[in-house]
Scaffold this motif. Structure first.
Motif, PDB file in Angstrom:
ATOM      1  N   SER A 158       0.772  -1.246   0.000  1.00 43.88           N
ATOM      2  CA  SER A 158       0.000   0.000   0.000  1.00 43.88           C
ATOM      3  C   SER A 158       0.801   1.292   0.000  1.00 43.88           C
ATOM      4  N   SER A 159       2.123   1.256   0.066  1.00 46.79           N
ATOM      5  CA  SER A 159       2.882   2.498   0.186  1.00 46.79           C
ATOM      6  C   SER A 159       3.197   3.129  -1.165  1.00 46.79           C
ATOM      7  N   ASP A 160       3.680   2.332  -2.091  1.00 50.37           N
ATOM      8  CA  ASP A 160       4.067   2.837  -3.407  1.00 50.37           C
ATOM      9  C   ASP A 160       4.151   1.651  -4.359  1.00 50.37           C
ATOM     10  N   ASP A 161       4.839   1.816  -5.483  1.00 49.20           N
ATOM     11  CA  ASP A 161       4.901   0.732  -6.467  1.00 49.20           C
ATOM     12  C   ASP A 161       6.042  -0.255  -6.212  1.00 49.20           C
ATOM     13  N   TRP A 162       6.769  -0.065  -5.102  1.00 48.54           N
ATOM     14  CA  TRP A 162       7.969  -0.852  -4.847  1.00 48.54           C
ATOM     15  C   TRP A 162       7.660  -2.341  -4.665  1.00 48.54           C
ATOM     16  N   MET A 163       6.664  -2.659  -3.861  1.00 48.68           N
ATOM     17  CA  MET A 163       6.368  -4.064  -3.598  1.00 48.68           C
ATOM     18  C   MET A 163       5.670  -4.727  -4.786  1.00 48.68           C
ATOM     19  N   PHE A 164       4.932  -3.949  -5.582  1.00 46.98           N
ATOM     20  CA  PHE A 164       4.417  -4.514  -6.836  1.00 46.98           C
ATOM     21  C   PHE A 164       5.586  -4.853  -7.756  1.00 46.98           C
ATOM     22  N   SER A 165       6.561  -3.951  -7.842  1.00 47.61           N
ATOM     23  CA  SER A 165       7.710  -4.219  -8.711  1.00 47.61           C
ATOM     24  C   SER A 165       8.516  -5.415  -8.225  1.00 47.61           C
ATOM     25  N   ALA A 166       8.476  -5.701  -6.912  1.00 48.68           N
ATOM     26  CA  ALA A 166       9.174  -6.886  -6.402  1.00 48.68           C
ATOM     27  C   ALA A 166       8.580  -8.158  -6.995  1.00 48.68           C
ATOM     28  N   LEU A 167       7.253  -8.203  -7.125  1.00 50.91           N
ATOM     29  CA  LEU A 167       6.610  -9.356  -7.750  1.00 50.91           C
ATOM     30  C   LEU A 167       6.843  -9.361  -9.259  1.00 50.91           C
ATOM     31  N   LEU A 168       6.723  -8.187  -9.875  1.00 50.25           N
ATOM     32  CA  LEU A 168       6.927  -8.077 -11.318  1.00 50.25           C
ATOM     33  C   LEU A 168       8.355  -8.460 -11.708  1.00 50.25           C
ATOM     34  N   PHE A 169       9.334  -7.879 -11.024  1.00 48.70           N
ATOM     35  CA  PHE A 169      10.739  -8.196 -11.315  1.00 48.70           C
ATOM     36  C   PHE A 169      11.044  -9.654 -10.960  1.00 48.70           C
ATOM     37  N   GLY A 170      10.363 -10.155  -9.929  1.00 49.86           N
ATOM     38  CA  GLY A 170      10.577 -11.550  -9.539  1.00 49.86           C
ATOM     39  C   GLY A 170      10.154 -12.521 -10.615  1.00 49.86           C
ATOM     40  N   HIS A 171       9.174 -12.099 -11.419  1.00 46.66           N
ATOM     41  CA  HIS A 171       8.740 -12.918 -12.559  1.00 46.66           C
ATOM     42  C   HIS A 171       9.581 -12.648 -13.810  1.00 46.66           C
ATOM     43  N   GLY A 172      10.544 -11.738 -13.691  1.00 48.26           N
ATOM     44  CA  GLY A 172      11.369 -11.399 -14.854  1.00 48.26           C
ATOM     45  C   GLY A 172      10.790 -10.297 -15.708  1.00 48.26           C
ATOM     46  N   GLY A 173       9.772  -9.582 -15.206  1.00 47.43           N
ATOM     47  CA  GLY A 173       9.137  -8.527 -15.976  1.00 47.43           C
ATOM     48  C   GLY A 173       9.803  -7.177 -15.789  1.00 47.43           C
ATOM     49  N   ARG A 174       9.240  -6.172 -16.465  1.00 51.14           N
ATOM     50  CA  ARG A 174       9.743  -4.805 -16.358  1.00 51.14           C
ATOM     51  C   ARG A 174       8.566  -3.840 -16.436  1.00 51.14           C
ATOM     52  N   MET A 175       8.768  -2.622 -15.961  1.00 54.30           N
ATOM     53  CA  MET A 175       7.687  -1.639 -15.924  1.00 54.30           C
ATOM     54  C   MET A 175       7.342  -1.110 -17.314  1.00 54.30           C
ATOM     55  N   LEU A 176       8.324  -0.562 -18.025  1.00 55.97           N
ATOM     56  CA  LEU A 176       8.105  -0.016 -19.359  1.00 55.97           C
ATOM     57  C   LEU A 176       8.982  -0.749 -20.363  1.00 55.97           C
ATOM     58  N   THR A 177       8.673  -0.557 -21.635  1.00 51.90           N
ATOM     59  CA  THR A 177       9.515  -1.133 -22.684  1.00 51.90           C
ATOM     60  C   THR A 177      10.894  -0.476 -22.615  1.00 51.90           C
ATOM     61  N   GLU A 178      11.848  -1.080 -23.291  1.00 52.78           N
ATOM     62  CA  GLU A 178      13.222  -0.588 -23.210  1.00 52.78           C
ATOM     63  C   GLU A 178      13.351   0.847 -23.702  1.00 52.78           C
ATOM     64  N   ASP A 179      12.570   1.225 -24.713  1.00 50.26           N
ATOM     65  CA  ASP A 179      12.627   2.596 -25.222  1.00 50.26           C
ATOM     66  C   ASP A 179      11.712   3.541 -24.450  1.00 50.26           C
ATOM     67  N   GLU A 180      11.001   3.010 -23.447  1.00 50.56           N
ATOM     68  CA  GLU A 180      10.121   3.771 -22.562  1.00 50.56           C
ATOM     69  C   GLU A 180       8.980   4.460 -23.306  1.00 50.56           C
ATOM     70  N   ARG A 181       8.599   3.933 -24.432  1.00 49.63           N
ATOM     71  CA  ARG A 181       7.499   4.510 -25.199  1.00 49.63           C
ATOM     72  C   ARG A 181       6.157   3.871 -24.842  1.00 49.63           C
ATOM     73  N   ASP A 182       6.187   2.743 -24.111  1.00 50.32           N
ATOM     74  CA  ASP A 182       4.948   2.080 -23.752  1.00 50.32           C
ATOM     75  C   ASP A 182       5.170   1.251 -22.499  1.00 50.32           C
ATOM     76  N   ILE A 183       4.067   0.837 -21.882  1.00 52.31           N
ATOM     77  CA  ILE A 183       4.162   0.005 -20.683  1.00 52.31           C
ATOM     78  C   ILE A 183       4.572  -1.424 -21.066  1.00 52.31           C
ATOM     79  N   ALA A 184       5.195  -2.099 -20.117  1.00 50.38           N
ATOM     80  CA  ALA A 184       5.561  -3.500 -20.318  1.00 50.38           C
ATOM     81  C   ALA A 184       4.974  -4.393 -19.232  1.00 50.38           C
ATOM     82  N   PHE A 185       4.398  -3.773 -18.189  1.00 53.08           N
ATOM     83  CA  PHE A 185       3.907  -4.573 -17.058  1.00 53.08           C
ATOM     84  C   PHE A 185       2.568  -5.243 -17.328  1.00 53.08           C
TER      85      PHE A 185
END
Length: 432
Positions: free
Chosen positions: A201-228
């Motif tokens: 509930s604090s910020d996106d940090w703990m969501f990113s822990a699950l996302l990164f744990g699955h090997g995912g990323r927030m945005l595409t490499e060129d940062e033009r679109d979301i990747a999550f």
């Protein structure tokens, strides 16, 4: 010898004595001017003891620099404070900001480039500033900050409740299936006992822990679109949903969960290693606090976000600029980062403090609670910083949609779709 001759000798003796006293007397030094600087940091509930210790040691080295502190409850309020003060020209000289907020300050020209200051002192690596740690503060093409404290998410647990639920406190499950099953058994003990809390509930940090744990990323490499919004993001929200449905996780705020855990009414608490010192004080004699690493999701691609703060130099020139740089350098030196680690739970960010046994070797041997986070640094990557002026609103969208799942008001599929739509709208429009 007549009186006149005697008087002449006495006068000569006095002159010689005075000259001798002047020659051998200690020099009276002019008082050096005191330079006062204003330093901002967030989360005094975590950091105050660390900054107090660092300030006391720094004063021994630089007695003519006086530190005046300004604090905020969290990193988000700290960011807003600096942005408001930037409009009035009343910013502090130095600010310790969350890693994921440095990008905004770099892009707006508020953070000063520290690379030239580091270069004038020689090879940064010789002073413990490794490329990995420097990367945590490199945004907008400049060295916008120096890492002060690093963290990653760990599991705090109550061995008494684990044992009562039939688990082995010396060998907690290392995957989420096992953790969720154990949480359900702990909750089944009754008497108001909760199985687990995942601090979403604090910020996106703990969501990113699950996302990164699955090997995912927030945005595409060129940062033009979301990747999550792909399979990794969906799997992350499905896992959060399972914590509620299968593990019995209640809809509690992070602070309420921390209180329940400290009171011995919760078995497992997933949150930042930074809270070790505070948790020890809160738990007291209620039970013997233990910690372990985050459950493994993808053994090959899985990563964890690096939380924490970096010192950002704001003042551009003059005595305050030099004084603020000296304090920033000391706070991120082997001595400074060791004091920080001892007084929080964060991982030291100076490589010399990590590598050389004289700084923290004995401390880690005597304090095993701090070890899991250091072991996870090998798979930790920077906390993602969203581009553009809407980064705070992006973070809030992640929190709000995660909350809908915990409250069971949306399915993972619905929450992910809404999150994707909202974040796409908030991202900077691609050029060209």
């Amino acid at each position: 010898m007549n009186r006149e001759t005697t008087a002449m000798i006495d006068r000569r003796t006095l002159h010689l004595a005075a000259a001798s006293a002047a020659l051998f007397a200690p020099r009276v030094l002019r008082a050096q001017p005191v330079t006062e600087i204003t330093v901002h940091y967030a989360q005094p509930v975590i950091y105050k003891e660390a900054y107090d210790a660092i300030t006391a040691e720094f004063a021994k080295r630089e007695p003519n620099i006086r530190i005046n502190y300004v604090t905020t409850v969290n990193y988000e309020e700290g960011m807003q404070l600096i942005l408001r003060q930037a409009a009035t020209g009343s910013m502090p000289d130095l600010s310790y900001q969350g890693f994921n907020r440095l990008r905004l300050f770099a892009e707006r020209g508020i953070a000063q480039d520290l690379a030239p200051l580091l270069a004038r002192e020689g090879d940064p690596a010789q002073h413990g500033y490794s490329p990995q740690m420097l990367a945590l503060g490199h945004f907008g093409g400049i060295q916008s900050g120096l890492a002060f404290a690093a963290s990653n998410p760990i599991c705090f647990y109550n061995p008494d409740l684990v044992r009562r639920a039939g688990g082995n406190p010396d060998a907690l499950p290392t995957d989420w299936d096992g953790i969720i099953a154990l949480s359900a058994k702990i909750k089944a003990l009754g008497d108001g006992i909760e199985g687990m809390h995942y601090a979403w509930s604090s910020d996106d940090w703990m969501f990113s822990a699950l996302l990164f744990g699955h090997g995912g990323r927030m945005l595409t490499e060129d940062e033009r679109d979301i990747a999550f919004a792909g399979p990794e993001g969906l799997a992350s929200l499905v896992l959060l949903d399972r914590m509620v449905k299968e593990g019995g996780m209640a809809n509690l705020s992070r602070d309420a969960a921390a209180q329940a855990f400290a009171a011995g009414k919760m078995g497992l608490f997933f949150w930042t290693t930074a809270m070790i010192r505070g948790s020890l004080q809160q738990v007291g004699r209620n039970f013997q606090l233990r910690t372990t690493g985050m459950p493994i999701i993808d053994a090959q691609k899985g990563r964890l976000p690096t939380g924490g703060a970096a010192g950002m130099l704001i003042t551009k020139e003059g005595p305050r600029h030099e004084a603020a740089w000296k304090f920033l350098r000391f706070s991120t030196s082997p001595e400074g980062t060791s004091l920080m680690a001892r007084n929080t739970g964060y991982v030291p960010t100076n490589q010399l403090a990590i590598d050389e046994d004289k700084y923290l070797g004995e401390f880690y041997r005597q304090n095993p609670l701090y070890v899991p986070a250091t072991q996870q640094m090998a798979i930790s990557i920077p906390w993602y910083a969203f581009p553009g002026a809407n980064s705070v609103r992006v973070t809030q969208s992640v929190v709000n949609n995660s909350g809908r799942i915990v409250e069971q008001r949306a399915t993972p599929q619905q929450a992910l779709a809404d999150m994707a739509t909202e974040v796409r709208r908030l991202l900077p429009r691609p050029r060209g």
